[in-house]
Design a protein around this motif. Structure first.
Motif, short mmCIF file in Angstrom:
data_model
loop_
_atom_site.label_atom_id
_atom_site.label_comp_id
_atom_site.label_asym_id
_atom_site.label_seq_id
_atom_site.Cartn_x
_atom_site.Cartn_y
_atom_site.Cartn_z
N SER A 293 0.88 -1.11 0.01
CA SER A 293 0.03 0.03 -0.06
C SER A 293 0.94 1.23 0.15
CB SER A 293 -0.76 0.13 1.26
OG SER A 293 -0.11 0.05 2.27
N GLU A 294 0.47 2.44 -0.55
CA GLU A 294 0.99 3.52 -0.69
C GLU A 294 1.88 3.82 0.58
OE1 GLU A 294 -0.32 6.31 -3.24
OE2 GLU A 294 1.36 7.58 -3.21
N PRO A 295 3.30 3.94 0.49
CA PRO A 295 4.26 4.33 1.96
C PRO A 295 3.96 6.03 1.96
CG PRO A 295 5.61 3.86 0.06
CD PRO A 295 4.22 3.53 -0.48
N GLN A 296 4.34 6.25 3.28
CA GLN A 296 4.39 7.49 3.74
C GLN A 296 5.89 8.28 3.00
OE1 GLN A 296 2.30 9.01 6.69
NE2 GLN A 296 0.87 7.71 5.64
N SER A 297 6.79 7.80 3.47
CA SER A 297 8.03 8.37 2.81
C SER A 297 8.29 7.95 1.35
CB SER A 297 8.98 7.52 3.72
OG SER A 297 10.46 7.74 2.96
N ARG A 298 8.80 8.75 0.60
CA ARG A 298 9.10 8.41 -0.69
C ARG A 298 10.43 8.56 -1.06
NH1 ARG A 298 4.57 8.23 -4.06
NH2 ARG A 298 5.95 6.90 -5.18
N THR A 299 11.17 8.63 0.07
CA THR A 299 12.71 8.46 -0.04
C THR A 299 13.07 6.89 -0.51
OG1 THR A 299 13.43 8.42 1.92
CG2 THR A 299 13.68 10.29 1.15
N ASN A 300 14.23 6.62 -1.33
CA ASN A 300 14.58 5.39 -1.64
C ASN A 300 13.27 4.61 -1.83
OD1 ASN A 300 17.06 6.35 -1.38
ND2 ASN A 300 17.59 5.05 0.60
N THR A 301 12.49 4.94 -2.57
CA THR A 301 11.17 4.16 -3.38
C THR A 301 10.90 4.42 -4.53
OG1 THR A 301 10.10 4.90 -1.09
CG2 THR A 301 8.72 4.03 -2.78
N VAL A 302 10.61 3.20 -5.23
CA VAL A 302 10.18 3.24 -6.59
C VAL A 302 8.86 2.41 -6.76
CG1 VAL A 302 11.63 1.28 -7.27
CG2 VAL A 302 11.01 2.79 -8.96
N VAL A 303 8.33 2.69 -7.77
CA VAL A 303 6.71 2.00 -7.75
C VAL A 303 6.85 1.24 -8.61
CG1 VAL A 303 5.43 4.09 -8.87
CG2 VAL A 303 4.21 2.03 -7.50
N GLY A 304 6.18 0.18 -9.01
CA GLY A 304 5.78 -0.70 -10.21
C GLY A 304 4.67 -1.73 -10.25
N GLN A 305 4.82 -2.73 -11.04
CA GLN A 305 3.54 -3.68 -10.86
C GLN A 305 3.99 -4.97 -10.78
OE1 GLN A 305 2.39 -1.49 -14.32
NE2 GLN A 305 1.80 -0.12 -12.73
N MET A 306 3.13 -5.89 -10.01
CA MET A 306 3.59 -7.15 -9.75
C MET A 306 3.69 -7.93 -11.05
SD MET A 306 4.21 -7.99 -6.73
CE MET A 306 3.87 -9.96 -6.63
N GLY A 307 4.83 -8.67 -11.15
CA GLY A 307 4.88 -9.65 -12.14
C GLY A 307 4.76 -10.86 -11.84
N PRO A 308 5.52 -11.89 -12.49
CA PRO A 308 5.49 -13.40 -12.19
C PRO A 308 6.06 -13.59 -10.90
CG PRO A 308 6.58 -12.98 -14.16
CD PRO A 308 5.95 -11.84 -13.77
N SER A 309 5.58 -14.66 -10.05
CA SER A 309 6.54 -14.96 -9.13
C SER A 309 6.79 -16.66 -8.76
CB SER A 309 5.64 -14.63 -7.76
OG SER A 309 4.52 -15.23 -7.75
N ALA A 310 7.59 -16.85 -7.93
CA ALA A 310 8.10 -18.09 -7.86
C ALA A 310 8.21 -18.47 -6.36
CB ALA A 310 9.52 -18.55 -8.56
N TYR A 311 7.41 -19.61 -6.12
CA TYR A 311 7.63 -20.10 -4.35
C TYR A 311 8.78 -21.01 -4.35
CZ TYR A 311 5.86 -22.49 -0.36
OH TYR A 311 5.96 -22.86 1.06
N LEU A 312 9.58 -20.76 -3.21
CA LEU A 312 10.80 -21.64 -3.33
C LEU A 312 10.51 -22.04 -1.79
CD1 LEU A 312 13.41 -19.03 -4.87
CD2 LEU A 312 12.32 -21.11 -5.92
N GLY A 313 9.54 -22.07 -1.18
CA GLY A 313 9.61 -22.66 0.32
C GLY A 313 9.92 -21.91 1.33
N ASP A 314 11.12 -21.32 1.72
CA ASP A 314 11.63 -20.47 2.57
C ASP A 314 11.54 -19.08 2.14
OD1 ASP A 314 13.56 -20.98 0.94
OD2 ASP A 314 15.22 -20.46 2.34
N ARG A 315 11.45 -18.95 0.77
CA ARG A 315 11.31 -17.50 0.44
C ARG A 315 10.62 -17.64 -1.09
NH1 ARG A 315 16.48 -18.19 -2.89
NH2 ARG A 315 16.51 -20.10 -2.05
N SER A 316 10.32 -16.35 -1.33
CA SER A 316 9.56 -16.33 -2.68
C SER A 316 10.43 -15.25 -3.81
CB SER A 316 8.27 -15.97 -2.78
OG SER A 316 7.23 -16.80 -1.99
N HIS A 317 10.65 -15.47 -5.04
CA HIS A 317 11.02 -14.58 -5.89
C HIS A 317 9.87 -13.96 -6.75
CE1 HIS A 317 15.41 -16.21 -5.86
NE2 HIS A 317 15.05 -15.64 -4.78
N PHE A 318 9.80 -12.74 -6.96
CA PHE A 318 8.89 -12.18 -7.75
C PHE A 318 9.58 -11.29 -8.43
CE2 PHE A 318 7.49 -8.34 -5.43
CZ PHE A 318 7.81 -8.70 -4.14
#
Ligand code: ADP
Ligand code: MG
Lengths: 365, 271
Positions: A293-318
């Motif tokens: 959800s849109e954050p308060q601070s805009r420093t060190n922030t970039v916005v984009g759209q979710m693309g494909p994701s991969a579930y790897l058990g302990d972590r996910s890549h997207f």
């Protein structure tokens, strides 16, 4: 750190037109676990074989414990090697294999037997002495190859991808044992691998090689957190790269203008580039913090759209698609919660944030 | 039931195999049969059991001398051709020889030259050089004939040889000579034995070269050939043939056992 046990001085090796190792200078310290890491064909084995004495350098000199080695044949060098295929003598049993190099040791039969028992204990194969070479599993052959070299008490133990032929579980177990063995014995290990995870797990220092060149030598953490070049950053782990240019240097920070991330501020380090220099802004996938959800601070922030994701058990890549950039950004996320709903909504907006010190600046030309 | 029926069905391959074995071994079996037959004539019906041909064999100095000549020549040829074959095999399998292909074919040429041609050319050469004909000239020609066979056997043995085994021995402190004795030799031994047996056998029953290149010293094939003119000598030749047959059976079985051991070892040198 410590004194050099191996010194490569202007070493290169050509096979006809092929330059297997280009002019190389570095040293390996006494008692360290040193790895040569690089893709297949980059010259790791050639470098190792020059230390063992099986290949003569085209130029330069290798010093082992201060002694130049060019006139010393393999059988008189104070190093031993564990071959990639282990090279267990098929006509001898385990004991015969381990005792092979001890013919001139001057030990009595009883002393030698005792030494062999100790070494068998060390490699966790007690009672296997009379097994034939054909009665051993891959992991056991590997241990015998190790024992056969260690009983010689070499100044440096050379290992050429010794874990490559083992399955994953066994490989991880052997990694732990190798590391323990090395610390227990205090012998310098020169270890060759193309597996970056293995190199990071085991080594005190790693030399990253590419096409016969040593690209960088550093500790695992240094290589991962502050690599010195785009090649190394890319080869070890994953990395997102953004084009940028240094706009100004201040007392404690460097300002970098980028097309995709806007203007960012990076803490000043000794390696920081000068004003006007073209750089790669590099950020590891796990150092990008996704916010849904849109954050308060805009420093060190970039916005984009979710693309494909991969579930790897302990972590996910997207992947996240940024408007300014064709190539999506890779983000790694620890799966702290069991629900992964947020990953399954394609095209929803996502904000990526990062800490100031998450960014690495690398030279770009 | 099922297996029983398949057993009895006249399988084409089985028929062929039996016919083949009969074809090969039936004539050979006549040898011991007639060597115990109490008759000068090699013909049915059999006349009764006797050992007198074996006695005659032992009492025939010229036959035993021919046998000894053949064994002497055979042993020396087997040893020398195997040593030469070993060196050649090592050269072609280990070193990046320039022109490796042509070199191999050149060494292999005697395999395909008809022996009679080889015999005549050697005879011309040797008489031109004024070297007296003797068992030595026979041995030399056999060496020429046998070395390619030795090399064939040993190359196939050395090609499967893992080079890193020798490097491991060097690395563990042995020089190249001790590496040869402690690693290469024991592993290649079955090939060496096979080569010695093969080359000995080739030399032992070689006729054409021996016939052309010897003077008064007969080898066994020449002795047998010349005995054919004297029918009384033939039963003793049969007795000798039967004895050689039995001895070779044991020697070949031993070699086969060695070879199997070698195959087993080879399997373990890979992972
Ligand atoms: N004996 C050799 N003769 C010719 N080229 C060789 C020889 N050994 C290695 N090379 C070449 O040198 C390069 C480096 O090989 P190597 O050291 O085995 O790489 P790595 O161990 O990193 O996979 C490769 O291009 C390889 O083909
Ligand atoms: Mg290699």
């Amino acid at each position: 750190m410590g004194e050099a046990i191996i010194l490569f001085s202007d070493i290169s090796k050509h096979f006809g037109q092929v330059i297997a190792v280009a002019n190389t200078n570095f040293e390996i310290y006494r008692g360290e676990f040193f790895s040569l890491l690089g893709p297949s064909g980059c010259g790791k084995t050639t470098l190792l074989r020059m230390v063992a004495g099986f290949e003569a350098p085209t130029t330069g000199e290798i010093f082992i414990d201060g002694q130049p080695m060019s006139a010393t044949p393999p059988n008189h060098r104070p190093v031993n090697i564990v071959f990639q295929n282990y090279a267990i003598f098929p006509h001898l049993d385990v004991r015969g294999n381990i005792a092979f190099g001890m013919r001139k040791s001057g030990l009595s039969r009883a002393e030698l037997d005792q030494r062999i028992d100790e070494v068998l204990e060390l490699i966790k194969l007690p009672g296997y002495g009379s097994r034939g070479a054909d009665e051993l599993s891959g992991g056991q052959r590997q241990r015998v190859a190790l024992a056969r070299a260690l009983i010689k008490q070499p100044k440096v133990l050379l290992l050429d991808e010794p874990l490559g032929a083992l399955d994953k579980k066994l490989r991880e177990q052997m990694q732990i044992e190798l590391r323990q063995l090395q610390q227990q014995l205090g012998i310098t290990f020169l270890f060759v691998t193309h597996d970056q995870e293995e190199a990071l797990t085991l080594s005190d220092r790693i030399a990253v090689m590419s096409d016969g060149h040593v690209m960088e030598i550093a500790s695992p953490a240094e290589l991962y957190e502050s690599p010195g070049s785009r090649f190394v950053a890319d080869f070890i782990g994953s990395m997102n790269f953004f084009e940028g240019e240094v706009s100004c240097r201040e007392t404690s920070t460097v300002r970098v203008t980028t097309r995709v991330l806007g203007e960012i501020e990076v803490p000043l380090t000794t390696a920081s580039p000068t004003t006007g220099e073209r750089v790669w802004v590099a950020i590891r996938p796990e150092k990008l913090q996704p916010v849904f959800s849109e954050p308060q601070s805009r420093t060190n922030t970039v916005v984009g759209q979710m693309g494909p994701s991969a579930y790897l058990g302990d972590r996910s890549h997207f992947y996240v698609h940024l408007t300014q950039r064709e190539e999506p950004v890779l983000v790694a996320l620890q799966n702290l919660e069991r629900s992964l709903d947020h990953l399954r909504r394609p095209n929803q907006p996502v904000w990526l944030q990062w800490a100031d010190d998450a960014v690495v600046l690398l030279p770009r030309d | 039931m099922k297996t029983g029926r398949t057993w009895w069905r006249p399988d084409g391959f089985l028929v062929y195999a039996v016919a083949y074995l009969v074809f090969i071994y039936l004539p050979v079996l006549f040898l011991p049969l007639f060597s115990f037959n109490n008759s000068k004539y090699i013909a049915f019906p059999l006349k009764g059991f006797t050992l007198k041909w074996y006695q005659q064999m032992l009492n025939s100095p010229s036959m035993l001398e021919a046998l000894m000549n053949s064994i002497k020549v055979g042993l020396i040829v087997a040893l020398l051709s195997t040593i030469l074959g070993l060196m050649a095999a090592k050269a072609v399998t280990r070193y990046r020889l320039p022109g490796r292909g042509p070199v191999i074919s050149f060494i292999m040429v005697p395999l395909v030259i008809p022996e009679i041609i080889l015999a005549i050319s050697l005879l011309i050469l040797i008489s031109q050089a004024d070297i007296p004909l003797s068992l030595w000239t026979v041995g030399f020609s056999h060496l020429l004939l046998c070395t390619p066979f030795a090399m064939l056997v040993l190359v196939s043995r050395m090609e499967g040889f893992d080079r890193s085994l020798e490097e491991a021995a060097l690395d563990l402190g042995e020089n190249s000579w001790m590496t040869f004795w402690r690693v290469t030799f024991p592993i290649v031994l079955p090939g060496i034995v096979a080569s010695m047996l093969l080359t000995f056998t080739i030399s032992f029953d070689e006729f054409v070269l021996a016939f052309f290149l010897t003077s008064t010293d007969a080898t066994l094939p020449i002795y047998i050939w010349s005995s054919l003119r004297f029918p009384t000598k033939i039963p003793a030749v049969l007795a000798l043939g039967a004895s050689i047959f039995v001895i070779s059976f044991f020697v070949v079985s031993f070699a086969e056992w060695l070879r199997r051991r070698g195959v087993k070892m080879e399997a373990t040198s890979r992972i």
